[in-house]
Design an enzyme around this catalytic site. Structure first.
Site, PDB file in Angstrom:
ATOM      1  N   ASP A  25     164.609 -56.699 -80.200  1.00 41.19           N
ATOM      2  CA  ASP A  25     163.904 -57.572 -81.151  1.00 41.19           C
ATOM      3  C   ASP A  25     163.076 -56.808 -82.171  1.00 41.19           C
ATOM      4  O   ASP A  25     161.973 -57.211 -82.517  1.00 41.19           O
ATOM      5  CB  ASP A  25     163.003 -58.576 -80.395  1.00 41.19           C
ATOM      6  CG  ASP A  25     163.785 -59.343 -79.359  1.00 41.19           C
ATOM      7  OD1 ASP A  25     164.867 -59.835 -79.710  1.00 41.19           O
ATOM      8  OD2 ASP A  25     163.337 -59.415 -78.208  1.00 41.19           O
ATOM      9  N   LYS A  28     166.968 -55.291 -85.907  1.00 43.68           N
ATOM     10  CA  LYS A  28     168.256 -54.640 -86.183  1.00 43.68           C
ATOM     11  C   LYS A  28     169.070 -55.474 -87.161  1.00 43.68           C
ATOM     12  O   LYS A  28     169.710 -54.947 -88.055  1.00 43.68           O
ATOM     13  CB  LYS A  28     169.076 -54.474 -84.886  1.00 43.68           C
ATOM     14  CG  LYS A  28     168.549 -53.426 -83.945  1.00 43.68           C
ATOM     15  CD  LYS A  28     169.447 -53.293 -82.711  1.00 43.68           C
ATOM     16  CE  LYS A  28     169.395 -54.483 -81.794  1.00 43.68           C
ATOM     17  NZ  LYS A  28     168.188 -54.622 -80.983  1.00 43.68           N
ATOM     18  N   GLY A  52     170.119 -61.631 -79.656  1.00 41.97           N
ATOM     19  CA  GLY A  52     169.863 -62.584 -80.730  1.00 41.97           C
ATOM     20  C   GLY A  52     169.459 -61.801 -81.951  1.00 41.97           C
ATOM     21  O   GLY A  52     168.421 -61.169 -81.960  1.00 41.97           O
ATOM     22  N   HIS A  53     170.313 -61.772 -82.970  1.00 40.59           N
ATOM     23  CA  HIS A  53     170.002 -61.009 -84.176  1.00 40.59           C
ATOM     24  C   HIS A  53     169.672 -61.972 -85.310  1.00 40.59           C
ATOM     25  O   HIS A  53     170.495 -62.784 -85.705  1.00 40.59           O
ATOM     26  CB  HIS A  53     171.171 -60.091 -84.543  1.00 40.59           C
ATOM     27  CG  HIS A  53     171.392 -59.014 -83.524  1.00 40.59           C
ATOM     28  ND1 HIS A  53     172.564 -58.327 -83.384  1.00 40.59           N
ATOM     29  CD2 HIS A  53     170.562 -58.507 -82.584  1.00 40.59           C
ATOM     30  CE1 HIS A  53     172.443 -57.449 -82.396  1.00 40.59           C
ATOM     31  NE2 HIS A  53     171.239 -57.552 -81.899  1.00 40.59           N
ATOM     32  N   GLN A 228     169.974 -55.251 -77.850  1.00 41.41           N
ATOM     33  CA  GLN A 228     168.831 -54.914 -76.989  1.00 41.41           C
ATOM     34  C   GLN A 228     168.155 -53.612 -77.466  1.00 41.41           C
ATOM     35  O   GLN A 228     168.147 -53.341 -78.651  1.00 41.41           O
ATOM     36  CB  GLN A 228     169.244 -54.823 -75.512  1.00 41.41           C
ATOM     37  CG  GLN A 228     169.470 -56.173 -74.863  1.00 41.41           C
ATOM     38  CD  GLN A 228     170.839 -56.762 -75.147  1.00 41.41           C
ATOM     39  OE1 GLN A 228     171.836 -56.085 -75.125  1.00 41.41           O
ATOM     40  NE2 GLN A 228     170.887 -58.062 -75.395  1.00 41.41           N
TER      41      GLN A 228
HETATM   42  P1  IMP Z   1     169.591 -60.053 -69.145  1.00 47.14           P
HETATM   43  O1  IMP Z   1     170.064 -59.126 -70.198  1.00 47.14           O
HETATM   44  O2  IMP Z   1     169.775 -61.501 -69.476  1.00 47.14           O
HETATM   45  O3  IMP Z   1     170.112 -59.704 -67.784  1.00 47.14           O
HETATM   46  O4  IMP Z   1     167.989 -59.873 -69.028  1.00 47.14           O
HETATM   47  C1  IMP Z   1     167.398 -58.700 -68.500  1.00 47.14           C
HETATM   48  C2  IMP Z   1     166.115 -58.353 -69.255  1.00 47.14           C
HETATM   49  O5  IMP Z   1     166.430 -57.937 -70.577  1.00 47.14           O
HETATM   50  C3  IMP Z   1     165.147 -59.525 -69.413  1.00 47.14           C
HETATM   51  O6  IMP Z   1     163.826 -59.022 -69.363  1.00 47.14           O
HETATM   52  C4  IMP Z   1     165.441 -60.039 -70.812  1.00 47.14           C
HETATM   53  O7  IMP Z   1     164.349 -60.700 -71.386  1.00 47.14           O
HETATM   54  C5  IMP Z   1     165.748 -58.751 -71.542  1.00 47.14           C
HETATM   55  N1  IMP Z   1     166.656 -58.931 -72.683  1.00 47.14           N
HETATM   56  C6  IMP Z   1     167.987 -59.140 -72.648  1.00 47.14           C
HETATM   57  N2  IMP Z   1     168.499 -59.252 -73.888  1.00 47.14           N
HETATM   58  C7  IMP Z   1     167.482 -59.087 -74.737  1.00 47.14           C
HETATM   59  C8  IMP Z   1     167.392 -59.050 -76.169  1.00 47.14           C
HETATM   60  O8  IMP Z   1     168.366 -59.192 -76.911  1.00 47.14           O
HETATM   61  N3  IMP Z   1     166.146 -58.857 -76.693  1.00 47.14           N
HETATM   62  C9  IMP Z   1     165.059 -58.678 -75.895  1.00 47.14           C
HETATM   63  N4  IMP Z   1     165.094 -58.695 -74.566  1.00 47.14           N
HETATM   64  C10 IMP Z   1     166.293 -58.886 -73.976  1.00 47.14           C
HETATM   65 MG    MG Z   2     166.757 -60.156 -80.559  1.00 52.49          MG
END
Ligand code: IMP
Ligand code: MG
Length: 467
Positions: A25, A28, A52-53, A228
C-alpha cells in the site's frame, strides 16, 4: 505531457521492476501508471486478489486486484500478463474484468498463465477456518491466498491450465479431499463452476513466460508490477505475520519466468515520512503501539472505521495531528491520507517511516527509491523517522539481518526533523520542494546509502518529481 520528461535513468532500461519496500500500500499503482506510456508489456508475478492497486485517472479512482494495472492501456496494444507465480481466483477475476469493462477497458492483450495456481472455493473456507483458529492473529484478507500457495507446495493445487482437462482436474480434487478430510466440498459443484468460468477466459490462457521472453527478444519494454511489499514476504518479511508469496525482486521475477539479472532497474516504493500496515504483526514505529493495533483489528478490522473517524474529527483532523496523544495523531493522519484498505476497507495502522527496515529492504532489493505520499503530511510541523529499535532489555538496535528481527516488544527510536512543507502538490522539480523536505531526503539518502530517484507529490501520475 509528463512523458516528455521521462527520466534519463530509463535510457538503457528494458526491464523495470516496481516493488514495495514496506508492508504494501505504498502507491505502486500510481508509479506504474507514471511509466505506462513507456512500457509495452506489464506483468504481475506474485499474489492474487489480496492485492489492491489504486490508480487515479482523470480524477477517478480505479482499483485493480488481480489484473495488471497496465490494463488501462490495452487499447494501445499493450500486453498485460498474469504470471505463473500468481494465485488466481477466476470468479473474482471475471468480476474485476466486468468492473473494468464498465470503466471503458478492453482485454485484447490480457494473458493468463496456464501455470498459475487456482484459488478454489475450499481455499477460501480454509483461510477463514485458519483465521478463526490458532493463527487468527495474522488477520489475512480472507481471499484464500495461504491455502492456495500451501497446496502448490504440497503438489496438490490445480493450475489454471488443469481446467483444460476435466478428468485430470477431478483426480486432483480427489487427492485434495483425501488430504483434507475435514474440508467438505462437492467435486462436481467445483468442476461445474470452474469450467463455466474457464470458458469465459480460456482464450487468454497460455504460456505467459514464453510471451514475455519473446517480447524481450523483439525489443519490448517490460514493467514488472510487484504486489504487497518486502516486509510481507514469506521469505524476507515479518514471518509468520506475512503473506504467503515472496514480493521481493526474486519472487517477482521467478513469478514471470525471468531472473533478477534480467531486471535493469528496480524501483523501491517507500511511503514517507509515515508508513502503514494492514492486518496484525509487529510494527515498532506505529503511532500508539499496541493500542492502535487492537483498535484497527476491532470487529475483524471494522470496515466502518473511516466513517467513524470522519464523523468524530471532521474538519478538525489537522488540529488532531498536533495532539499530545500519538494514537490520536495516527488516527488523524489515517483520515487525512485516506489510509483504508483498497481490498478490505480495513483501517491501515499508521506509523513513522522506519529507516532500519528500509536499510534492510535496500540490502535485499537494491538502492533506488521512490518516495510517496509526503503531500498528505503538509500539516505536520515536524516529523519523526525511525532510526533504531529499543529492546525490552534497554538495548538499541540500528540494523537487522532479516524481517523476523522486527518483533513485538521493540520500541521505535526516532530522529526528529522540522517539516512544515505546506502544499507541494504543484511542485514539478526537486528545486521547487521546501528546504525542510530536501534536507529530510538528504538525511534518508545518507543514512540508508540510497538514491532517491523520484518523489510523488499527489495521486495523479503527472504529480511526480524526478530527482
Ligand atoms: P493474505 O495475503 O490474505 O494471506 O494476508 C496475510 C497478511 O498480509 C495480512 O496481514 C494482510 O493484511 C496482508 N496483506 C495481504 N495483501 C496485502 C496488500 O496488498 N496490502 C497490504 N497488506 C496485505
Ligand atoms: Mg494495496
Amino acid at each position: 505531457m509528463y512523458v516528455d520528461s521521462l527520466p534519463s535513468f530509463l535510457n538503457d532500461v528494458d526491464v523495470l521492476a516496481i516493488v514495495c519496500y514496506q508492508w504494501g500500500d505504498t502507491g505502486k499503482g500510481k508509479v506504474i501508471d507514471f511509466f505506462s506510456d513507456w512500457a509495452d508489456v506489464f506483468a504481475r508475478g506474485t499474489g492474487g486478489p489480496n492485492a489492491g492497486h489504486t490508480l487515479t485517472v482523470n480524477g477517478k479512482k480505479i482499483i485493480t486486484h488481480q489484473i495488471p494495472s497496465g490494463i488501462l492501456r490495452d487499447k494501445e496494444r499493450k500486453t498485460n500478463i498474469m504470471g505463473s507465480g500468481m494465485v488466481i481466483d477466476l470468479e473474482s477475476s471475471l468480476k474485476e474484468m466486468s468492473e473494468l469493462r464498465e470503466a471503458g477497458c478492453t482485454f485484447n492483450g490480457l494473458r493468463i498463465s496456464d501455470r498459475a495456481q487456482l484459488i478454489l472455493p475450499y481455499h477460501k473456507v480454509r483461510d477463514r477456518l485458519q483465521s478463526s483458529m490458532g493463527s487468527g492473529e495474522i488477520g489475512t484478507t480472507g481471499r484464500g491466498i495461504g491455502p492456495a500457495y500451501a497446496d502448490k507446495i504440497m503438489r496438490l493445487g490445480p493450475t489454471v491450465g488443469d481446467l483444460k482437462d476435466k478428468s485430470r482436474f477431478v483426480k486432483m480434487l480427489e487427492k485434495v479431499q483425501q488430504q483434507y478430510p475435514g474440508t467438505i466440498f462437492n467435486i462436481e459443484e467445483v468442476i461445474e463452476q470452474q469450467s463455466r468460468l474457464y470458458e469465459e477466459i480460456k482464450d487468454l490462457v497460455c504460456d505467459t513466460d514464453k510471451i514475455l521472453q519473446e517480447s524481450l527478444k523483439e525489443g519490448a519494454r517490460v514493467l514488472l508490477e510487484g504486489a504487497q511489499g518486502l516486509l510481507l514476504s514469506v521469505d524476507y518479511g515479518t514471518y509468520p505475520y506475512c503473506t504467503s508469496s515472496d514480493p521481493s525482486i526474486y519472487g517477482l521475477t521467478r513469478g514471470v519466468g525471468l531472473t533478477p539479472d534480467q531486471v535493469d532497474l528496480t524501483l523501491g516504493i517507500v511511503k514517507f515520512p509515515f508508513m502503514t500496515r494492514v492486518g496484525n504483526g509487529p510494527f515498532p514505529t506505529e503511532f500508539g503501539g499496541m493500542k492502535s493495533e487492537s483498535y484497527c483489528a476491532e470487529g475483524n478490522g471494522n470496515a466502518h472505521k473511516q466513517s467513524i473517524e470522519n464523523a468524530e474529527f471532521g474538519s478538525r483532523a489537522d488540529e488532531m495531528l498536533r495532539s499530545d496523544d500519538e494514537f490520536e495523531r495516527g488516527r488523524a493522519l489515517r483520515l487525512i491520507a485516506d489510509e483504508y484498505g483498497a481490498t478490505t476497507r480495513r483501517p491501515r495502522r499508521i506509523g513513522r517511516t522506519d529507516l532500519v527496515a528500509l536499510k534492510y529492504a535496500i540490502g535485499v532489493n537494491g538502492p533506488n527509491l521512490v518516495l510517496t505520499k509526503p503531500d498528505c503530511t503538509s500539516e505536520l510541523e515536524e516529523i519523526e523517522l525511525g532510526v533504531g529499535y529499543r529492546t525490552t532489555s534497554g538495548e538499541t538496535i540500528t540494523e537487522i539481518t532479516h524481517g523476523r528481527d522486527i518483533t513485538y516488544g521493540l520500541e521505535g527510536v526516532y530522529e526528529r526533523l522540522p517539516w512544515n512543507i505546506g502544499d507541494i502538490s504543484r511542485c514539478e522539480r526537486v528545486e521547487d520542494l521546501p528546504e525542510n523536505m530536501k534536507s529530510a531526503m538528504g538525511y534518508v539518502a545518507s543514512r540508508c546509502k540510497t538514491n532517491i530517484k523520484m518523489v510523488s507529490v499527489g495521486p495523479e501520475a503527472k504529480q511526480t518529481i524526478i530527482n
